[in-house]
Scaffold this motif. Structure first.
Motif: not given
Length: 214
Positions: A10-35
């Protein structure tokens, strides 16, 4: 390294929003390397992170099943985490992603259509688990919910009955602050005000739950 995918037909369920926020959280908040791997034809997440200021999140667009199968393991060797933003379909590309994921995360909105689509996604996950001998782990969370509504309560009750997947306790509630993030190539952590702060706290709790299942 760990590979986490966001999947749902289903489109519009927040896959992209969650993906970007998770990547940001890992990089900025957890200091991890992320692709971040963008496997969606709309390329929402890749365009989103490319426009970000002040933080760099490496991103690669991979959309064909063969390329996903072949490239994800090689790319993952260079990062702590790979986050895969899956397509808005249960296609062969989604199947390929599940064959390479350590954890599949299924965001679901509290509507009848979305609840049915979650069941369809679970079918593909179980097929991958059968072939791979258990992986990927799978969890579900409720997204874009409205507080104090019967729909939210009913959705939680229904999703709790899916024995093969863990329903995460954290609910991401519908907020204008979240809706504004993609258009501004930002995250809720970049905004001020109580609504953005509330959403940031919800994402923080959600991602801590997600990481406990990797």
């Amino acid at each position: 390294m760990a590979i986490i995918s966001l999947v749902n037909q289903k489109g519009g369920v927040s896959k992209s929003t969650t993906s970007v926020h998770l990547a940001y959280w890992l990089v900025v908040k957890q200091k991890k390397t992320v692709l971040l791997v963008d496997a969606d034809s709309q390329r929402s997440s890749s365009q989103w992170v490319e426009g970000m200021e002040g933080v760099t999140i490496p991103c690669k667009v991979i959309q064909t099943p063969d390329d996903l199968l072949e490239q994800i393991p090689t790319l993952a060797a260079d990062y702590d985490y790979v986050i895969v933003d899956g397509p808005a379909s249960l296609s062969e590309a989604t199947r390929a992603i599940l064959f390479r994921s350590d954890l599949a995360v299924i965001p679901v909105q509290p509507t009848g259509v979305d609840l049915r689509s979650a069941s369809d996604a679970m079918r593909l996950v179980k097929q991958a688990q059968s072939v791979r001998g258990g992986l990927p782990n799978v969890c579900i969370f409720l997204s874009r919910a409205v507080k104090g509504t019967k729909l939210k309560d009913e959705a939680i009750a229904l999703l709790s009955q899916i024995q093969e997947a863990k329903l995460l306790k954290t609910v991401i509630h519908q907020k204008q602050a979240i809706a504004d993030t993609s258009g501004q190539s930002a995250t809720v952590w970049d905004f001020s005000g109580k609504p953005a702060n509330d959403s940031a706290n919800e994402y923080d709790k959600l991602f801590k739950e997600v990481m406990s299942w990797v």
